[in-house]
Design an enzyme around this catalytic site. Structure first.
Site, PDB file in Angstrom:
ATOM      1  N   LYS A 184      77.358  61.294  16.213  1.00  0.00           N
ATOM      2  CA  LYS A 184      77.658  59.894  15.635  1.00  0.00           C
ATOM      3  C   LYS A 184      79.069  60.283  14.999  1.00  0.00           C
ATOM      4  O   LYS A 184      79.241  61.154  14.498  1.00  0.00           O
ATOM      5  CB  LYS A 184      76.619  59.584  14.540  1.00  0.00           C
ATOM      6  N   SER A 231      72.252  52.312  12.064  1.00  0.00           N
ATOM      7  CA  SER A 231      73.770  52.135  12.322  1.00  0.00           C
ATOM      8  C   SER A 231      73.967  53.122  13.471  1.00  0.00           C
ATOM      9  O   SER A 231      75.093  53.156  14.032  1.00  0.00           O
ATOM     10  CB  SER A 231      74.444  52.702  11.155  1.00  0.00           C
ATOM     11  N   SER A 265      68.854  54.556   9.559  1.00  0.00           N
ATOM     12  CA  SER A 265      69.702  54.465  10.636  1.00  0.00           C
ATOM     13  C   SER A 265      69.529  55.290  11.967  1.00  0.00           C
ATOM     14  O   SER A 265      70.228  55.500  12.758  1.00  0.00           O
ATOM     15  CB  SER A 265      70.985  54.612   9.998  1.00  0.00           C
TER      16      SER A 265
END
Lengths: 491, 487
Positions: free
Chosen positions: A79, A154, A178
């Site tokens: 990420k 996210s 997330s």
């Protein structure tokens, strides 16, 4: 034979060890897949084909020389809020669009040492603030099951990449859900470790007392493998726990699975806001767990209704401070203006998106003189009550089971202008971050063609037990083996 | 109406640890090439985290204990949020509600503005001693601002007093005393001119006899001990003038302009910051074990007051001599090493005379620190012993000392080489004495006529004839004998 890019990590490990495939072949297959589908999925902010292939070659050489580190030659995605030395780390934000960290995050260094191949950086809501990737400054990732829907967030880029065949596994970050929420929405496994289990050094901070890095994978065993490769004390992170890391894969497979396990069902997590299709799938999963020998016990977490307000006071307070460093002085975007303060204003005005600004304002307000006691301090006190709820429940049960998110993936644009609706997407996940305990989301069915996630929650350092429960459930189901149909097209 | 100043002080002290407060960079900032002692952590790069420097905690606890504070077992670091280019993270990691040390006091002596003059002893209460990190340093040139982050993250200890100080002299005594203590503890250079110690003053006036506080003015930019004294004196005068003219004092932050000798307004209350303090989530609470605190207490060096009292009691020194000797711990150590070498053979007072006399004179003339003095304490003792034993006389001793100062060589060698041994043999000196009497009939006659003091001239002639080597007492004795015998 399955396409190489659809292998699980443990399948790929076996094949690499046997010499059936090379890391270069494996990595090339994943890169080809990414190039073929990512124009639609848009999981990656940046793909690193040359670097990845060079790492794969190096891994093959290491293996030829007798090396067999756990992740040798396994291609993974990271990420884009986690620093890789020399690779742009944007955090999904204009303000860090050109920021190249001169250091590796601790987990990246550990993965490197374990032989992993880094495919690229995946999309995220700006500074991991969001539940859909729609707050990414660059683009929204599509849900591979329905490209008109969000992948969750996210860590939506990581979840989408894993289910779309664009990475064997990925890492995300979980501040309020997330990792788990996008895992649920994309039909993959997502694990949030106990606070302090994994070093946060090199993870760009959102809410420092809540953030944890966790794996997103195609099955539970892969989650255990990746967790084991990044967990452990780090002297660079004073909040990391100095506790030995167990062999998660072995502990996961030890014992009788769900047989005799006490599974708590928190009544506050089955409320009216849940989509019927989600509730049906989760109830069916609970029935199956009972069939597999688990003892279902209704439990209560009475302060659950305060979790979202507590979370949005504490997370925003910490974020407002954590994001103060983006001032255009030392790195990142700078908008030049006639004087110093105007440079600050213009830089932050241009560099941050609306959700980040909203949270900075909320957090600044909650910490301000005259409001601190009523907001931040009160939230911390309520957080303690929430933790006591959980501690009482752990006296009765081994794990808890509930939906990961009240809905399946929603349409792109559906909630983007309604932040409160967006925040409620994390209503079942934020509590674990606030109490610092661990949880995992695993696929447990579909509702109108979209995946549903089952969340298993565990006590502090209870990763082995939630993995064991999740693995036992997974062994009895096929949900995790389903893959979306994506059209491969080269551009 | 007569007014009384009410003064509280905040003193920031840079700790001389090897590394910075929260990262491994060298904490040496003064005089180093800009931005050479920096890393991702102290530059506030995304994703970096702080790790507490244990030595800095130890130094702060040492200081707290030396200032008679209670050391807290449960400590929390806090973020102080504000924007400025020299503050890399946009917040300073400091302490707020739970500082390391609280509720202490410092005894100051005030007389003539010199802290070591035996004057009235006063207690200034210490509210807190806490630990934080320093900021970077801004330099403004030609419309640009340059930032040096070498100093960013250097451990900074903040010592906050209660408003117990009542004059510029007391403030001066307070800061010089603090410097002496941090130097004794070895936790800081205490050099104000290098920024290792920085003062802020809170000052208000009230009518004498009142126990209410007037409007507080903060004075910053005090870069020397002299400026502390001068700025306070100026500010007292300024506020007195305002009050006497019936005008109110407004709550502002003033900066001291050393060159102009005035304070100037920097910031009004309306512009005051809201620092939004909250507990630093990147650092768990710092819990100090009582045993650890005790161990630190046990490791504290002897502090100036205790050392002075001991010097007076053990060595029979005067308060003045003892004060002068303990002012600098290294000087006190030098003196004590010499005393130890001397054992029972030499009165410590004599050693003290040499140290505060000849040695201090040379050190002052050449601005030499005790640590750079070439004369070893044992050699100083050897020299004193040679004087006391009559091997050399006073002028020869001074000459020898001069060579020792320059070269660091032992006195025996120098005396031997230069033939400075005094003539203490009556047989050897009798002839010289006879010759001097023969050569100086007039003074001899005057002596015989009762002018007793002329004997000094004749001794001088003996010294001259022996090129200073004659034992003056022996010369006098022989002169008197021979003058009487040939009467």
């Amino acid at each position: 034979m399955t396409d190489l890019h659809q292998l699980t990590i443990h399948e790929a490990q076996d094949m690499l060890r046997r010499g059936d495939i090379s890391s270069v072949e494996l990595t090339q297959s994943v890169l080809d897949r990414a190039l073929a589908v990512d124009n639609d999925v848009r999981a990656y902010i940046c793909l690193l084909p040359e670097e990845a292939l060079a790492q794969a070659e190096a891994a093959d050489r290491r293996r030829a020389a007798g090396d067999d580190t756990p992740l040798l030659g396994i291609p993974l995605a990271i990420k884009d809020v986690i620093c890789i030395q020399g690779v742009t780390t944007t955090c999904g934000s204009r303000i860090l669009e050109n920021f190249v960290p001169p250091f590796d995050a601790t987990i990246v260094a550990r993965l490197r040492a374990a032989g992993a191949v880094f495919l690229g950086k995946t999309n995220t809501d700006e500074f991991a603030m969001g539940s859909s990737t729609e707050y990414s400054a660059f683009f929204t990732t599509g849900n591979p099951w329905d490209l008109e829907r969000v992948p969750g967030g996210s860590s939506g880029g990581s979840a989408a990449a894993v289910v779309a065949g664009e990475a064997l596994g990925a890492f995300g970050t979980d501040t309020g859900g997330s990792v788990r929420q996008p895992a649920a929405m994309c039909g993959v496994v997502g694990l949030k470790p106990t606070y302090g289990r994994v070093s946060r050094y090199g993870l760009v901070a959102h809410g420092s007392s809540l953030d944890q890095i966790g794996p997103l994978t195609r099955d539970v065993e892969d989650a255990a493998i990746l967790l084991g490769s990044i967990a452990g004390h780090d002297r660079m992170d004073s909040t990391s726990l100095n506790v030995a890391v167990p062999d998660y894969v072995r502990e996961m497979k030890t014992g009788d699975g769900l047989k005799g396990m006490r599974v708590g069902v928190p009544k506050e997590y089955f409320t009216e806001g849940i989509e019927p299709g989600v509730e049906t799938a989760v109830r069916a999963a609970l029935d199956l767990m009972a069939d597999l020998g688990a003892e279902l016990i209704e439990v209560s977490l009475p302060h659950t209704e305060y979790a979202i307000p507590i979370y949005y006071l504490i997370a925003t307070a910490e974020a407002s401070s954590n994001l103060a460093r983006y001032d255009g002085v030392r790195y990142g975007l700078r908008v030049d203006a006639p004087d110093m303060w105007q440079t600050y204003y213009d830089t932050r005005q241009a560099g941050f998106g609306p959700e980040v600004k909203r949270r900075i304002m909320l957090g600044t307000y909650g910490l301000s003189a005259g409001y601190y006691d009523a907001y931040y301090l009160k939230a911390q006190q309520a957080r303690t009550l929430l933790r006591r709820d959980f501690e009482r429940v752990w006296e009765q049960v081994d794990v808890m089971a509930c939906p990961t998110s009240p809905t399946t993936a929603f349409k792109i644009g559906q909630k983007v202008d309604d932040p409160l609706q967006m925040y409620l997407s994390d209503v079942f996940t934020v509590s674990l971050n606030l109490v610092g305990m661990c949880g995992i989301s695993i696929p447990c069915g579909f509702s109108d063609g979209m995946p549903v996630g089952l969340q298993l929650m565990g006590p502090a350092l209870g990763e082995s037990i939630i993995l064991r429960a999740a693995h036992a459930y997974e062994q009895a189901t096929e949900w995790h083996k389903r893959r979306p149909n994506l059209t491969e097209r080269m551009f | 109406m007569p007014y009384e100043p009410v003064i509280g002080m905040e003193v920031h002290v840079e700790l001389n640890t090897a590394s910075k407060m929260f990262c491994g960079c060298s904490a040496e900032a003064f005089g180093t090439p800009p931005n050479t002692h920096v890393c991702p952590v102290c530059l506030g790069m995304p994703g970096t985290l702080p790790v507490i420097n244990e030595q800095a905690v130890r130094y702060t606890v040492m200081t707290g204990l030396a200032l008679n504070c209670t050391v807290q077992e449960h400590n929390v670091f806090a973020r102080k949020n504000y924007f400025y280019p020299d503050l890399p993270k946009g917040y300073q990691i400091s302490q707020y509600e739970l500082p390391l040390c609280q509720d202490g006091y410092l005894t100051i002596d005030v007389g003539d503005g010199h802290p070591t003059e035996a004057g009235q002893a006063r207690r200034v209460r210490i509210r807190r001693v806490h630990l934080e990190e320093d900021t970077g340093k801004l330099t403004h040139v030609d419309g640009y601002s340059l930032i040096d982050f070498n100093r960013a993250g250097v451990p900074l200890m903040e010592i906050v007093s209660e408003a117990d100080i009542r004059s510029a002299e007391e403030a001066y005594a307070y800061v010089t005393r603090l410097r002496q203590i941090v130097r004794y503890l070895g936790v800081s250079s205490g050099d104000m001119e290098k920024g290792a110690m920085r003062c802020e003053v809170n000052l208000s006036l009230r009518p004498v006899g009142s126990d209410e506080f007037g409007t507080k003015v903060e004075v910053k930019n005090l870069n020397s001990f002299r400026s502390v004294r001068n700025a306070i004196a100026y500010e007292i005068e300024r506020q007195t003038r305002l009050l006497e003219a019936g005008k109110p004092v407004t709550q502002v932050t003033m900066g001291w302009d050393e060159a102009a000798g005035v304070t100037r307004e920097q910031r009004s209350k309306e512009e005051a910051h809201d620092y939004r303090y909250f507990p630093e989530p990147d650092l768990p609470p710092l819990n100090l074990e009582p045993a650890w605190i005790e161990a630190v207490k046990g490791s504290l060096p002897e502090l100036p007051d205790a050392k002075r009292d001991r010097f007076m009691a053990n060595y029979g020194l005067s308060r003045y001599d003892a004060d002068v000797l303990v002012e600098d711990r290294a000087v006190a150590d030098y003196f004590e090493r010499a005393v130890r070498v001397a054992g029972d053979t030499i009165n410590p007072k004599l050693v003290a005379n040499w140290v505060t006399g000849e040695l201090f004179r040379r050190m002052n003339e050449t601005a030499t620190a005790i640590t750079s003095v070439k004369i070893k304490p044992e050699d100083l003792v050897a020299l004193i012993r040679m004087v006391k034993g009559g091997t050399i006389n006073q002028p020869a001793a001074k000459e020898t000392f001069g060579v020792m100062w320059e070269t660091g060589r032992p006195p025996q060698e120098i005396v031997e080489e230069r033939g400075l041994k005094q003539i203490s043999d009556a047989g050897e000196l009798a002839g010289v004495v006879a010759q001097v009497i023969a050569d100086n009939p007039d003074p001899v006659a005057q002596f015989k006529a009762g002018k007793e003091t002329i004997i000094r001239f004749l001794i001088g002639q003996v010294m001259k004839a022996t090129r200073g080597k004659a034992n003056p007492q022996l010369a006098e004795q022989l002169l008197r004998e021979q003058l009487q015998s040939n009467e």
